[in-house]
Design an enzyme around this catalytic site. Structure first.
Site, short mmCIF file in Angstrom:
data_model
loop_
_atom_site.label_atom_id
_atom_site.label_comp_id
_atom_site.label_asym_id
_atom_site.label_seq_id
_atom_site.Cartn_x
_atom_site.Cartn_y
_atom_site.Cartn_z
N HIS A 89 -27.41 -4.72 55.65
CA HIS A 89 -28.83 -5.06 55.57
C HIS A 89 -29.15 -5.86 54.30
O HIS A 89 -29.84 -6.88 54.36
CB HIS A 89 -29.68 -3.78 55.59
CG HIS A 89 -31.14 -4.02 55.31
ND1 HIS A 89 -32.03 -4.38 56.29
CD2 HIS A 89 -31.84 -3.98 54.15
CE1 HIS A 89 -33.23 -4.54 55.75
NE2 HIS A 89 -33.14 -4.29 54.45
N GLU A 90 -28.63 -5.40 53.16
CA GLU A 90 -28.90 -6.11 51.90
C GLU A 90 -28.27 -7.50 51.92
O GLU A 90 -28.83 -8.45 51.37
CB GLU A 90 -28.39 -5.29 50.71
CG GLU A 90 -29.07 -3.94 50.55
CD GLU A 90 -30.59 -4.01 50.52
OE1 GLU A 90 -31.14 -5.05 50.11
OE2 GLU A 90 -31.23 -3.03 50.92
N HIS A 93 -30.44 -10.08 53.49
CA HIS A 93 -31.37 -10.77 52.59
C HIS A 93 -30.69 -11.95 51.90
O HIS A 93 -31.31 -12.99 51.68
CB HIS A 93 -31.90 -9.79 51.53
CG HIS A 93 -32.84 -8.76 52.08
ND1 HIS A 93 -33.96 -9.10 52.81
CD2 HIS A 93 -32.83 -7.40 52.01
CE1 HIS A 93 -34.61 -7.99 53.15
NE2 HIS A 93 -33.95 -6.95 52.69
N HIS A 97 -31.79 -15.86 52.04
CA HIS A 97 -31.93 -16.71 50.85
C HIS A 97 -31.13 -17.99 51.00
O HIS A 97 -31.62 -19.09 50.70
CB HIS A 97 -31.47 -15.93 49.62
CG HIS A 97 -31.82 -16.61 48.33
ND1 HIS A 97 -31.25 -16.27 47.12
CD2 HIS A 97 -32.68 -17.63 48.04
CE1 HIS A 97 -31.73 -17.04 46.17
NE2 HIS A 97 -32.61 -17.87 46.69
#
Length: 223
Positions: A89-90, A93, A97
């Site tokens: 999940h991280e 991100h 980006h």
């Protein structure tokens, strides 16, 4: 407000219990959260993001300023389903980006303003109500409500960012047999991320309820 607080408590409790449950389920591939994150970044052609460990529980986050995926120790070193889900999940991100995902860019641009707004709400709301009651001057409360409106907007902008990151994570996990080897593991990871997303939904609704509560004082003042 009471209903929202109760629902928030239930969702937080459910999320923590789910995370604890899946944190005790070993990943069949035996990969750590760090290894899962590094694989996902590599598969997405991202080589300028570092995966590091940070202190605390549930402190996992992606920092776009220094391009780091920060994983709590319970995720970084763990070889569990929960760790794999959170790590992916991280990294979702980080992929956002890298691909200039518009909602993430918008959210990031709001951070400095929201930090100031959050500080303002701590002082202006209660003081504003007191001044409104004793002096009938709504100015300070209006400032507080305006600041709270920005914080509330930020909470809702966070929702598509978090849901999209989870979708990217689950899509990658679903296509990587070497990371998650069974359909059951994937469903468990999906369940963990769903409850994590619900905490953001409840936070946004709670912020909106709080905004309506304080704004009602201004509305009633006019009448």
């Amino acid at each position: 407000m009471i209903v929202v607080t109760l629902v928030s408590f239930i969702v937080q409790w459910r999320f923590k219990s789910k995370f604890k449950e899946y944190a005790e389920m070993p990943l069949l591939s035996g990969l750590t959260g760090q290894e899962v994150a590094e694989r996902m970044l590599k598969d997405n052609g991202i080589f300028d993001v570092q995966v590091i460990s940070v202190e605390g529980q549930l402190t996992d986050h992606y920092n776009p300023e220094n391009k780091t995926v920060n994983l709590s120790l319970d995720v970084y070193y763990s070889r569990s389903i929960a760790a794999a889900a959170v790590a992916a999940h991280e990294c979702g991100h980080a992929v956002q980006h890298a691909k200039n995902y518009s909602w993430l860019s918008f959210r990031s641009s709001m951070v400095p303003v929201v930090n100031v707004a959050s500080t303002l709400t701590q002082w202006t709301l209660m003081i504003g109500i007191m001044l409104l009651f004793f002096t009938h001057n709504p100015f300070v409360l209006a400032v507080g409500v305006g600041a709270l409106a920005l914080v509330t907007l930020f909470s809702f902008i966070t929702l598509p960012v978090e849901f999209d990151a989870s979708n990217r994570a689950l899509a990658w996990l679903n296509n990587n047999y070497k990371v998650m080897q069974t359909r059951e593991e994937h469903e468990q990871a999906k369940d963990a991320l769903w409850w994590a997303a619900m905490t953001y939904v409840v936070a946004a609704v709670s912020a909106l309820a709080t905004l309506v509560y304080y704004a009602s004082f201004l509305f009633n003042r006019r009448n």
